[in-house]
Scaffold this active site. Structure first.
Site, mmCIF file in Angstrom:
data_model
loop_
_atom_site.group_PDB
_atom_site.id
_atom_site.type_symbol
_atom_site.label_atom_id
_atom_site.label_comp_id
_atom_site.label_asym_id
_atom_site.label_seq_id
_atom_site.Cartn_x
_atom_site.Cartn_y
_atom_site.Cartn_z
ATOM 1 N N HIS A 1 32.562 19.018 23.660
ATOM 2 C CA HIS A 1 33.300 20.384 23.725
ATOM 3 C C HIS A 1 32.947 21.387 24.532
ATOM 4 O O HIS A 1 33.903 21.741 25.349
ATOM 5 C CB HIS A 1 33.375 20.926 22.245
ATOM 6 N N LYS B 1 37.899 19.050 3.569
ATOM 7 C CA LYS B 1 37.654 19.621 2.247
ATOM 8 C C LYS B 1 36.343 20.316 2.196
ATOM 9 O O LYS B 1 35.860 21.220 1.794
ATOM 10 C CB LYS B 1 37.983 18.649 1.198
ATOM 11 N N ARG C 1 38.197 11.054 25.492
ATOM 12 C CA ARG C 1 36.972 10.438 25.852
ATOM 13 C C ARG C 1 37.219 9.009 26.143
ATOM 14 O O ARG C 1 36.499 8.587 27.171
ATOM 15 C CB ARG C 1 36.084 10.590 24.537
ATOM 16 N N SER D 1 32.038 14.760 16.867
ATOM 17 C CA SER D 1 31.168 15.753 15.632
ATOM 18 C C SER D 1 30.688 14.858 14.691
ATOM 19 O O SER D 1 29.618 14.915 13.928
ATOM 20 C CB SER D 1 32.360 16.667 15.398
#
Ligand code: PNS
Length: 158
Positions: A18, A42, A91, A129
């Site tokens: 990022h 969530k 990517r 991530s």
């Protein structure tokens, strides 16, 4: 008129992939807004406040980079901020299908906004991530793949 770009995402957590895209965007555009989606997952590992705090600290020396949050439709946020461009990183081919769908849906929702895809440096093409969280939780090393501050905050979580 200055060109303002929005780089949206969950950033849970911010990775060096990022960071690479954001710095590339800052070279191309007059300003780039890192827009963190509220309530993407969530149960995120990092709260919204933590993610904003990390990104602001990592880019505190970069005057062209702004960190903000958004909720609801991305194109509405982009319009509200009077930005013209959405930046997304690509990517691998596997990213393409979802990104293609999102770009075309966003184009349909607001044809004034362009999506621009950027490739990160090669060494970041396999980082996500999700993988960072998994590797870290299982005791693997993530140094060099995330900013030092993220590594530090990950360590504080265990
Ligand atoms: O980091 P991510 O999870 O890949 O980012 C995905 C994101 C935040 C760009 C996407 O989920 C999004 O734009 N959400 C906002 C809601 C929206 O506009 N949905 C329609 C997209 S076509």
């Amino acid at each position: 008129m200055p060109t303002l770009a929005v780089y949206p995402g969950s950033f849970d957590p911010l990775t060096n992939g990022h960071v690479d895209i954001i710095l590339r965007g800052a070279r191309l555009f007059d300003r780039i807004i890192v827009a963190i989606l509220v309530n993407a997952e969530k149960s995120p590992l990092f709260s919204m406040e933590e993610r904003v705090d990390i990104a602001r600290k990592v880019f505190e020396q970069e005057r062209k980079v702004e960190v903000d949050t958004f909720d609801g439709l991305l194109v509405d946020y982009v319009e509200r901020r009077q930005a013209q461009v959405i930046v997304r990183g690509l990517r691998a081919v596997s990213d393409f299908e979802f990104e293609f769908q999102m770009a075309l849906m966003n184009q349909r929702l607001n044809s004034r906004i362009e999506t621009v895809f950027m490739m990160p440096a090669e060494q970041y093409t396999y980082i996500s991530s999700r993988l960072i969280k998994e590797v870290f939780k299982l005791g693997g090393r993530v140094n060099g793949l995330v900013p030092e501050l993220v590594e530090q905050r990950l360590r504080e979580k265990v």
